[in-house]
Design a protein around this motif. Sequence first.
Motif, PDB file in Angstrom:
ATOM      1  N   ALA A 133      55.831 -36.974  52.349  1.00 31.09           N
ATOM      2  CA  ALA A 133      56.382 -35.912  51.496  1.00 31.09           C
ATOM      3  C   ALA A 133      55.089 -34.816  51.678  1.00 31.09           C
ATOM      4  O   ALA A 133      55.317 -33.721  51.726  1.00 31.09           O
ATOM      5  N   GLN A 134      54.020 -35.433  51.683  1.00 27.78           N
ATOM      6  CA  GLN A 134      52.808 -34.265  51.801  1.00 27.78           C
ATOM      7  C   GLN A 134      52.724 -33.671  53.278  1.00 27.78           C
ATOM      8  O   GLN A 134      52.727 -32.451  53.316  1.00 27.78           O
ATOM      9  N   ALA A 135      53.182 -34.292  54.387  1.00 29.03           N
ATOM     10  CA  ALA A 135      53.235 -33.978  55.664  1.00 29.03           C
ATOM     11  C   ALA A 135      54.028 -32.816  55.564  1.00 29.03           C
ATOM     12  O   ALA A 135      54.245 -31.748  56.403  1.00 29.03           O
ATOM     13  N   MET A 136      55.495 -32.920  54.944  1.00 26.05           N
ATOM     14  CA  MET A 136      56.638 -32.175  55.005  1.00 26.05           C
ATOM     15  C   MET A 136      56.131 -30.924  54.204  1.00 26.05           C
ATOM     16  O   MET A 136      56.607 -29.943  54.685  1.00 26.05           O
ATOM     17  N   ASP A 137      55.585 -31.017  53.288  1.00 28.36           N
ATOM     18  CA  ASP A 137      55.136 -29.709  52.555  1.00 28.36           C
ATOM     19  C   ASP A 137      54.334 -29.025  53.208  1.00 28.36           C
ATOM     20  O   ASP A 137      54.458 -27.772  53.284  1.00 28.36           O
ATOM     21  N   TYR A 138      53.247 -29.590  53.892  1.00 26.85           N
ATOM     22  CA  TYR A 138      52.367 -28.874  54.900  1.00 26.85           C
ATOM     23  C   TYR A 138      53.086 -28.080  55.831  1.00 26.85           C
ATOM     24  O   TYR A 138      53.067 -26.951  56.048  1.00 26.85           O
ATOM     25  N   ALA A 139      54.304 -28.860  56.524  1.00 27.94           N
ATOM     26  CA  ALA A 139      55.171 -28.072  57.538  1.00 27.94           C
ATOM     27  C   ALA A 139      55.791 -27.215  56.993  1.00 27.94           C
ATOM     28  O   ALA A 139      55.750 -25.999  57.842  1.00 27.94           O
ATOM     29  N   ARG A 140      56.556 -27.314  55.820  1.00 31.60           N
ATOM     30  CA  ARG A 140      57.210 -26.080  55.362  1.00 31.60           C
ATOM     31  C   ARG A 140      56.193 -24.854  54.975  1.00 31.60           C
ATOM     32  O   ARG A 140      56.769 -23.723  55.116  1.00 31.60           O
ATOM     33  N   ARG A 141      55.193 -25.190  54.481  1.00 32.97           N
ATOM     34  CA  ARG A 141      54.085 -23.944  54.267  1.00 32.97           C
ATOM     35  C   ARG A 141      53.528 -23.157  55.624  1.00 32.97           C
ATOM     36  O   ARG A 141      53.068 -22.246  55.241  1.00 32.97           O
ATOM     37  N   THR A 142      53.889 -23.813  56.668  1.00 29.40           N
ATOM     38  CA  THR A 142      53.330 -23.263  57.788  1.00 29.40           C
ATOM     39  C   THR A 142      54.529 -22.899  58.567  1.00 29.40           C
ATOM     40  O   THR A 142      54.319 -22.721  60.006  1.00 29.40           O
ATOM     41  N   GLY A 143      55.617 -22.786  58.448  1.00 30.62           N
ATOM     42  CA  GLY A 143      56.863 -22.320  59.104  1.00 30.62           C
ATOM     43  C   GLY A 143      57.529 -23.267  59.742  1.00 30.62           C
ATOM     44  O   GLY A 143      58.341 -22.987  60.958  1.00 30.62           O
ATOM     45  N   PHE A 144      57.187 -24.745  59.749  1.00 25.63           N
ATOM     46  CA  PHE A 144      57.876 -25.669  60.526  1.00 25.63           C
ATOM     47  C   PHE A 144      58.888 -26.379  59.445  1.00 25.63           C
ATOM     48  O   PHE A 144      58.973 -26.182  58.300  1.00 25.63           O
ATOM     49  N   ASN A 153      46.607 -44.213  56.571  1.00 25.52           N
ATOM     50  CA  ASN A 153      46.266 -43.174  57.394  1.00 25.52           C
ATOM     51  C   ASN A 153      47.110 -42.666  58.424  1.00 25.52           C
ATOM     52  O   ASN A 153      47.277 -43.499  59.309  1.00 25.52           O
ATOM     53  N   ALA A 154      47.585 -41.555  58.217  1.00 23.28           N
ATOM     54  CA  ALA A 154      48.900 -41.056  59.061  1.00 23.28           C
ATOM     55  C   ALA A 154      48.482 -39.983  59.759  1.00 23.28           C
ATOM     56  O   ALA A 154      48.084 -38.933  59.140  1.00 23.28           O
ATOM     57  N   THR A 155      49.134 -39.650  60.887  1.00 24.09           N
ATOM     58  CA  THR A 155      48.946 -38.350  61.773  1.00 24.09           C
ATOM     59  C   THR A 155      50.498 -37.829  62.005  1.00 24.09           C
ATOM     60  O   THR A 155      51.306 -38.782  62.552  1.00 24.09           O
ATOM     61  N   TYR A 156      50.930 -36.792  61.459  1.00 17.57           N
ATOM     62  CA  TYR A 156      52.254 -36.216  61.807  1.00 17.57           C
ATOM     63  C   TYR A 156      51.897 -35.115  62.651  1.00 17.57           C
ATOM     64  O   TYR A 156      51.220 -34.117  62.294  1.00 17.57           O
ATOM     65  N   GLN A 157      53.037 -34.901  63.548  1.00 16.85           N
ATOM     66  CA  GLN A 157      53.320 -33.674  64.381  1.00 16.85           C
ATOM     67  C   GLN A 157      54.348 -32.889  63.690  1.00 16.85           C
ATOM     68  O   GLN A 157      55.365 -33.204  63.377  1.00 16.85           O
ATOM     69  N   MET A 158      54.063 -31.610  63.234  1.00 14.65           N
ATOM     70  CA  MET A 158      55.222 -30.471  62.795  1.00 14.65           C
ATOM     71  C   MET A 158      56.083 -30.442  63.895  1.00 14.65           C
ATOM     72  O   MET A 158      55.627 -30.123  65.058  1.00 14.65           O
TER      73      MET A 158
END
Length: 242
Positions: free
Chosen positions: A175-186, A235-240
């Motif tokens: 959910a946090q990774a998706m929030d970052y993605a939406r905030r940056t246009g992904f 500890n997770a790494t996500y690609q947008m």
Amino acid sequence: MIKTLACTLPLAMLMSTAAPAFAAVEISATAANPVVELSVTETVLGAPDTATFSTGVTSKAPTAQEALRTNSAEMEKVIAQIVALGIKREDIQTSGINLSADYEYGNDGRQPRFIGYQVTNQVTVKVRQMARLGAILDAVVSKGANNVSGPNFSIDDDSKAQTEARDKAMQRAQAQAMDYARRTGFTGVQLLAVSEATSNVSPMGMADMKRTSLQSEAAAPPIEGGQVGTSVTVNATYQMTR
């Protein structure tokens, strides 16, 4: 933290128990878009079913040999009592034996006076019958134990709590990774790497009954186990992605 990578990253699922033991499976994944690295901890609380305490005997004598002999005899009585209470020998472990010189300290400014030797023998005991913990401590003291510390509470098998905490941590990380993605246009994210670490916590603090001079006539102490927590840190790494 958000950053751009153009490299190949491993997908490493690291599984851990209370004492970290890791196994890894690696899959190559290429990140051409920005990535976000997250560390998320979730804790699941539960009633403890196991308690561990430390107890032993401290003995003094003019000579080292006499102090050790006396201490060994007294400690045998304590261990025999622990076994007689129904605790298995595999749940009793010697945690330390210490021999040291004993000195008398005065208030008149003179140098300490050597008076003999002191021996302490300590064991760690695991109790699986929580309702009997207070009575067990009282019985141990009645057989000569003159120091007790603990108890520490835990859940013997916390695998279900680990699974629940892991699920919650992964959901929150996603959910946090998706929030970052939406905030940056992904519009989405792809998991590239994940690792975990587990631990046990006591949210209310450890019960403390440290006493240096317990008497055999002491009443059985009241014990409240409260709750203990099983924590999983992911500890997770996500690609947008778009």
